[in-house]
Design an enzyme around this catalytic site. Sequence first.
Site, PDB file in Angstrom:
ATOM      1  CB  CYS A   1     -10.898  -3.192  22.208  1.00 18.88           C
ATOM      2  SG  CYS A   1     -11.978  -1.987  23.015  1.00 18.88           S
TER       3      CYS A   1
ATOM      4  CB  CYS B   1     -11.789   1.424  24.517  1.00 15.84           C
ATOM      5  SG  CYS B   1     -12.214   1.911  22.629  1.00 15.84           S
TER       6      CYS B   1
ATOM      7  CB  CYS C   1     -14.991   0.389  20.876  1.00 15.48           C
ATOM      8  SG  CYS C   1     -13.307  -0.589  20.002  1.00 15.48           S
TER       9      CYS C   1
ATOM     10  NE  ARG D   1      -2.799   5.472  17.431  1.00 14.86           N
ATOM     11  CZ  ARG D   1      -2.385   4.784  16.025  1.00 14.86           C
ATOM     12  NH1 ARG D   1      -2.872   4.057  15.392  1.00 14.86           N
ATOM     13  NH2 ARG D   1      -0.852   4.928  15.896  1.00 14.86           N
TER      14      ARG D   1
ATOM     15  CB  CYS E   1     -10.737   0.703  18.388  1.00 13.29           C
ATOM     16  SG  CYS E   1     -10.187  -0.716  20.262  1.00 13.29           S
TER      17      CYS E   1
ATOM     18  CB  CYS F   1      -5.350  -1.723   3.916  1.00 14.72           C
ATOM     19  SG  CYS F   1      -5.216   0.281   4.185  1.00 14.72           S
TER      20      CYS F   1
ATOM     21  CG  HIS G   1      -0.818  -1.557   6.801  1.00 16.88           C
ATOM     22  ND1 HIS G   1       0.295  -1.539   5.646  1.00 16.88           N
ATOM     23  CD2 HIS G   1      -2.059  -1.145   6.379  1.00 16.88           C
ATOM     24  CE1 HIS G   1       0.149  -0.190   4.381  1.00 16.88           C
ATOM     25  NE2 HIS G   1      -1.818   0.184   4.351  1.00 16.88           N
ATOM     26  CD  GLU G   2      -3.558  -3.751   1.149  1.00 16.57           C
ATOM     27  OE1 GLU G   2      -4.671  -2.669   0.931  1.00 16.57           O
ATOM     28  OE2 GLU G   2      -3.391  -3.942  -0.404  1.00 16.57           O
TER      29      GLU G   2
ATOM     30  CB  CYS H   1      -0.960   0.105   1.500  1.00 15.52           C
ATOM     31  SG  CYS H   1      -1.622   1.489   1.593  1.00 15.52           S
ATOM     32  CG  HIS H   2       0.344   4.759  -2.360  1.00 18.88           C
ATOM     33  ND1 HIS H   2      -0.807   4.594  -2.955  1.00 18.88           N
ATOM     34  CD2 HIS H   2       1.254   5.958  -3.373  1.00 18.88           C
ATOM     35  CE1 HIS H   2      -0.577   4.779  -4.638  1.00 18.88           C
ATOM     36  NE2 HIS H   2       0.455   5.389  -4.414  1.00 18.88           N
ATOM     37  CB  THR H   3       0.242   3.355   4.578  1.00 15.69           C
ATOM     38  OG1 THR H   3      -0.963   4.142   3.649  1.00 15.69           O
ATOM     39  CG2 THR H   3       0.186   4.479   5.367  1.00 15.69           C
TER      40      THR H   3
ATOM     41  NE  ARG I   1      -3.170  -2.336  -2.007  1.00 17.14           N
ATOM     42  CZ  ARG I   1      -3.116  -1.090  -1.789  1.00 17.14           C
ATOM     43  NH1 ARG I   1      -2.543  -0.447  -2.794  1.00 17.14           N
ATOM     44  NH2 ARG I   1      -3.796  -0.625  -0.815  1.00 17.14           N
TER      45      ARG I   1
HETATM   46  N1  APR Z   1      -5.999  15.789  -9.921  1.00 15.03           N
HETATM   47  C1  APR Z   1      -7.061  14.633 -10.181  1.00 15.03           C
HETATM   48  N2  APR Z   1      -6.178  13.480 -10.206  1.00 15.03           N
HETATM   49  C2  APR Z   1      -4.233  13.303  -9.731  1.00 15.03           C
HETATM   50  C3  APR Z   1      -4.034  13.511  -9.103  1.00 15.03           C
HETATM   51  C4  APR Z   1      -4.877  15.521  -9.486  1.00 15.03           C
HETATM   52  N3  APR Z   1      -3.889  16.770  -9.097  1.00 15.03           N
HETATM   53  N4  APR Z   1      -3.234  13.765  -8.555  1.00 15.03           N
HETATM   54  C5  APR Z   1      -2.922  13.015  -9.159  1.00 15.03           C
HETATM   55  N5  APR Z   1      -4.239  11.864  -9.249  1.00 15.03           N
HETATM   56  C6  APR Z   1      -4.357  10.722  -9.812  1.00 15.03           C
HETATM   57  C7  APR Z   1      -3.835   9.870 -10.338  1.00 15.03           C
HETATM   58  O1  APR Z   1      -3.412   9.854 -11.633  1.00 15.03           O
HETATM   59  C8  APR Z   1      -3.942   8.031  -9.857  1.00 15.03           C
HETATM   60  O2  APR Z   1      -5.033   7.571 -10.995  1.00 15.03           O
HETATM   61  O3  APR Z   1      -4.922   9.893  -8.029  1.00 15.03           O
HETATM   62  C9  APR Z   1      -4.770   8.631  -8.171  1.00 15.03           C
HETATM   63  C10 APR Z   1      -3.960   8.309  -7.319  1.00 15.03           C
HETATM   64  O4  APR Z   1      -3.782   7.081  -6.973  1.00 15.03           O
HETATM   65  P1  APR Z   1      -2.756   5.693  -6.367  1.00 15.03           P
HETATM   66  O5  APR Z   1      -1.801   6.908  -6.958  1.00 15.03           O
HETATM   67  O6  APR Z   1      -3.485   4.944  -6.606  1.00 15.03           O
HETATM   68  O7  APR Z   1      -3.340   6.053  -4.779  1.00 15.03           O
HETATM   69  P2  APR Z   1      -3.979   5.366  -3.676  1.00 15.03           P
HETATM   70  O8  APR Z   1      -3.837   3.927  -4.055  1.00 15.03           O
HETATM   71  O9  APR Z   1      -6.267   5.172  -5.073  1.00 15.03           O
HETATM   72  O10 APR Z   1      -4.540   6.267  -2.978  1.00 15.03           O
HETATM   73  C11 APR Z   1      -4.317   7.313  -2.363  1.00 15.03           C
HETATM   74  O11 APR Z   1      -5.420   7.899  -0.462  1.00 15.03           O
HETATM   75  O12 APR Z   1      -4.670   5.978   0.986  1.00 15.03           O
HETATM   76  C12 APR Z   1      -4.020   7.267   0.569  1.00 15.03           C
HETATM   77  O13 APR Z   1      -1.795   7.118   0.763  1.00 15.03           O
HETATM   78  C13 APR Z   1      -2.959   7.217  -0.473  1.00 15.03           C
HETATM   79  O14 APR Z   1      -3.041   9.515  -0.584  1.00 15.03           O
HETATM   80  C14 APR Z   1      -2.907   8.531  -1.116  1.00 15.03           C
HETATM   81  C15 APR Z   1      -4.243   7.967  -1.715  1.00 15.03           C
HETATM   82 ZN    ZN Z   2     -11.430  -0.101  21.317  1.00 14.95          ZN
END
Ligand code: APR
Ligand code: ZN
Length: 369
Positions: free
Chosen positions: A92, A95, A98, A110, A106, A169, A62-63, A40-42, A364
Amino acid sequence: MDVRAAVAFEAGKPLEIETVQLEGPKAGEVLVEIKASGICHTDAFTLSGEDPEGLFPSIFGHEGAGVVAECGPGVTSLKPGDHVIPLYTPECRECDYCLNPKTNLCQAIRTTQGQGLMPDGTSRFSYKGKPIFHYMGCSTFANYTVLPEIALAKIRKDAPFDKVCYIGCGVTTGIGAVVNTAKVTPGARVVVFGLGGIGLNVIQGARMVGADQIVGVDINPAKKPLAEKFGMTDFVNPKEVSGDLVAHLVELTGGGADWSFECIGRTDTMRQALECCHKGWGESVIIGVAGAGQEISTRPFQLVTGRTWKGSAFGGARGRTDVPKIVDWYMDGKINIDDLITHTMPLEEINKGFDLMHEGRSIRSVVVY
Ligand code: APR
Ligand code: ZN
């Protein structure tokens, strides 16, 4: 025991595949054999070093999805052989959070989770005798990991690990934001900013609950065909709109969106998402994670005239209760996960998954153990 893990030793460096040591589960803890984990991006954000709360060395991920291997003393809701999805937002059921139906955040573990530790303040992972931090309470980039019982959702046994791990996630974050946070109603007009893994899940959530119009906004036109497959009715490329994007979206939706969702993580698009909402009732939900320290802005009049700005973490889902239901939706064909998992790889090639994400070539990637 020895486990295989992708270890983040230092910020900005590729993960290293190592054999590390994992202690067995203590009271209230569960040893899980991880069968698959999404990237994931995170994970990438923390690995980059830009996450102010990032800890090293650490085992990210985390996924995941896997099988209970062993339960520590006092565990009552799980037994060896159960299939589970780890929860970075636990449940949980005791808390203040929850017990308040307005939130899913939750707080039971944390503090220690944020410190990269188990609830007793120690780590179960070590390498050459030195502790390695847990990550988001999950650490699914290891073929075995230890989690608190309250951070595991028990799921049906016929669900494929390499698909339902994504419910840990991205799927829940997107669909949950529609169902739990926004509570989108049939007939709604919805605008979704960003057609990545999160945005596509928002789109299929909106379709599932019966939205009439689902507008997707993305600067990359290559995202259009898949978004249409997931339920997008109108595509807007901001680069091709002459004039003001917000005014264009308001017109396209016949006065503004009933709900909008920001799935990019940019503060400028968060503002656009709020301002394209319908006067009097439109609600905008922030899902994307903006960089540390960034701030959002709008004119207060936008809120005075009846728009609402809110946010959603883990799709407002209570993991142990809601994740098994989302697994059922997938198994019943109500939601599509297969088309979102564009790449799979063994743990040894996990860094390729990060490269594909950074190059924008994957939706993904999933590590299969
Ligand atoms: N305007 C419109 N679309 C945009 C722009 C913009 N200025 N900048 C980027 N995008 C589009 C990209 O082209 C892409 O298709 O946003 C999309 C983002 O998709 P991903 O990179 O696949 O990200 P994703 O996994 O969906 O997560 C998006 O959520 O979980 C959070 O950290 C993650 O902040 C991120 C967001
Ligand atoms: Zn809880």
